[in-house]
Design an enzyme around this catalytic site. Structure first.
Site, short mmCIF file in Angstrom:
data_model
loop_
_atom_site.label_atom_id
_atom_site.label_comp_id
_atom_site.label_asym_id
_atom_site.label_seq_id
_atom_site.Cartn_x
_atom_site.Cartn_y
_atom_site.Cartn_z
N ASP A 346 0.69 -1.13 0.17
CA ASP A 346 0.09 0.15 0.11
C ASP A 346 0.74 1.16 0.03
O ASP A 346 0.30 2.09 0.31
CB ASP A 346 -1.06 -0.04 1.17
CG ASP A 346 -1.83 -1.24 1.23
OD1 ASP A 346 -2.58 -1.48 -0.01
OD2 ASP A 346 -1.91 -1.81 2.20
N GLY A 347 2.36 1.03 -0.42
CA GLY A 347 2.96 2.28 -0.45
C GLY A 347 4.39 1.88 -0.09
O GLY A 347 4.65 0.80 0.18
N SER A 371 2.37 6.70 0.90
CA SER A 371 1.51 5.87 1.53
C SER A 371 -0.01 6.43 0.97
O SER A 371 -0.61 7.03 1.37
CB SER A 371 1.55 6.11 3.09
OG SER A 371 0.57 5.63 3.77
N ARG A 372 -0.60 5.17 0.41
CA ARG A 372 -1.54 5.26 -0.31
C ARG A 372 -2.92 5.34 0.42
O ARG A 372 -3.85 5.85 -0.03
CB ARG A 372 -1.66 4.20 -1.55
CG ARG A 372 -0.49 4.11 -2.66
CD ARG A 372 -0.67 2.88 -3.46
NE ARG A 372 0.49 3.09 -4.33
CZ ARG A 372 1.42 2.22 -4.18
NH1 ARG A 372 1.69 1.35 -3.03
NH2 ARG A 372 2.38 2.23 -5.05
N ILE A 373 -2.97 4.89 1.54
CA ILE A 373 -4.12 4.67 2.42
C ILE A 373 -3.90 5.25 3.86
O ILE A 373 -4.76 5.42 4.51
CB ILE A 373 -4.83 3.10 2.40
CG1 ILE A 373 -3.69 2.17 3.19
CG2 ILE A 373 -5.14 2.65 0.91
CD1 ILE A 373 -4.11 0.88 3.23
#
Length: 494
Positions: A346-347, A371-373
């Protein structure tokens, strides 16, 4: 035929019931068992003839006391990776099917212990009594059993907690060259979970014994070993154990996640894990693919990391956060294994060797980290204070390039460059010194209020230490009003 019945007059009622059920199901029948023969053994691989009913990932018991795991099925023989090997194992040794899948003991008894991927203790604290066992390789939780990542997981690092936030249940890759500080960040994150009700599992794959001892002693010295399990498959271990190490750590964490607890798993590192899997695959004569890795190398890591998630409230609400570490060569982030893991996670947090050489520690390259989420899990007050800080910092890095040419800049540009230099100095952090979230809030407010603007860059460190001391000695709540924060910080830095 005479049937001798056991004496059951003085047995407990539960045992009487089980015995009666067993007797009711018992049938006289012909029992068949298969017996195989080891053809050859070497490099952690045993080739076995016979055993036509063998299944993939089934445990095979060898006559000399060794054990192996079925890993390759051919039309005339099977290949098994050795889990335990005695000195008497040679060609001609008999092999028997057990019908069992590989499992490991789980539970609170593992806290503070150092074990190998089979659950065997490696420390001097005695044997471990397990009440529960779990299969190592299972499917990841289905979508309906998962929930959104909504709670922050603090690493204690200024850059990550403000600009690259992480949430419980997230999979955040740590990528960079050897010796750039990746493991140090992971250890800091484990240390920062003290009194945060997060159980940690640190998996060491193919590391030197000196490195293993250093990690264990560091965790013990900072009181982190009490809530941590260390899974070790050191460099001298058989390739099968190095292959199983991350799955063992994941299984231990998964048991706590299923019980509703929050867990953190560090895989140090998956580059070595991929090389071990490549070694096993080539020894088993599987067709090589790109860079001689087998074609299912992506599936290997995806089925491991997909087990990290946050479960829904109906499933107990537990979480497993994964910090896989992958090594690059000469900063080549587009290599095969790093790109695979970047697409799975997720990153990523990218460590740059040039920043390390210039003394910017931790050497995290903000321009390549994402950091995508994690932003959805970041605390609202921290998120508001951080605001556009990452974008402003990136713009400062671009503007700083022009200063190298000695060009004259406008006053507004010079002011932005000075604030950027101050921010860069603030973001520096010593190893093994994770910071509290209250201190993160304090320096963010101080920076946004311009309380550092009139200071020389060389004075920033002293003021930060003073600010940290005041925050430590004062009971603060991150949810208190911003005006209260401003008043306190102005008084401290006056």
């Amino acid at each position: 035929m005479i049937c001798v019945m056991p004496n059951i007059t003085n047995q407990p009622d539960s045992l009487l019931i089980r015995q009666a059920e067993w007797l009711s199901r018992y049938q006289y029948s012909l029992r068949l068992s298969e017996q195989g023969t080891v053809i050859s053994v070497g490099d952690g691989i045993a080739w076995i003839n016979g055993l036509p009913s063998a299944c993939m990932d089934e445990v095979v018991q060898l006559e000399d006391g060794s054990s192996a795991l079925v890993f390759h099925l051919a039309h005339d023989r099977l290949g098994a990776i050795l889990l335990h090997q005695t000195g008497q194992l040679t060609a001609g040794t008999q092999a028997f099917l057990t019908g069992n899948r590989l499992s490991i003991g789980v539970g609170d008894a593992l806290l503070g212990r150092v074990i190998d991927p089979l659950g065997i203790p490696l420390d001097s604290a005695g044997s471990i009594s397990f009440s529960t066992y779990r299969f190592m390789d299972v499917r990841s939780p289905p979508i309906i059993a998962r929930d959104f990542v909504a709670q922050p997981l603090y690493t204690g690092n200024k850059i990550i907690d403000t600009m690259i936030p992480m949430g419980k249940g997230q999979r955040q890759l740590i990528v960079g060259d050897n010796g750039s500080g990746k493991s140090t960040l992971a250890i800091d994150t484990v240390i920062n979970q003290h009194e945060k009700n997060v159980y940690c599992i640190y998996v060491l794959i193919g590391q030197k014994r000196s490195t293993v001892v250093s990690v264990i002693e560091t965790l013990r010295r900072y009181g982190a070993l009490a809530y941590t399990v260390v899974v070790v498959a050191e460099a001298t271990a058989m390739p099968g154990l190095k292959y199983l190490a991350p799955f063992a750590g994941c299984t231990v964490a998964e048991a706590w996640m299923a019980a509703g607890r929050d867990t953190l798993v560090v895989y140090d590192d998956l580059s070595t894990h991929a090389r071990s899997y490549r070694e096993l695959s080539l020894l088993l004569r599987r067709p090589p693919g790109r860079e001689a890795y087998p074609g299912d190398i992506f599936y290997l890591h995806s089925r491991l990391l997909e087990r990290s998630t946050r479960l829904s409230a109906k499933q107990g609400g537990g979480s497993m956060t994964a910090l896989p570490i992958v090594e690059t060569e000469q900063g080549e982030i587009a290599a095969y294994i790093p790109t695979n893991l970047i697409s799975i996670t997720d990153g990523q947090i990218y460590f740059d060797r040039q920043l390390f050489a210039r003394g910017f520690l931790p050497a995290i390259d903000v321009t390549r980290s994402v950091s995508r989420i994690g932003g959805k899990a970041q605390h609202a007050a921290i998120k508001k204070e951080a605001g556009r800080m990452k974008l402003d910092y990136l713009q400062f890095l671009e503007l700083e390039v022009f200063t190298r040419f000695g060009s004259k800049l406008e006053a507004s540009m010079e002011e932005r460059i000075k604030r950027g230099q101050i921010l860069r100095e603030i973001l520096k952090q010593d190893q093994l010194s994770p910071q509290s979230v209250e201190f993160q809030m304090a320096w963010l407010v101080a920076y946004n209020e311009g309380l550092f603007d009139n200071l020389d860059v060389n004075q920033i460190r002293a003021h930060l230490m003073h600010l940290q001391k005041q925050v430590t000695n004062t009971r603060l709540n991150i949810d208190q009003g911003r005006d209260q924060w401003k008043a306190l910080i102005r008084a401290w830095l006056k």
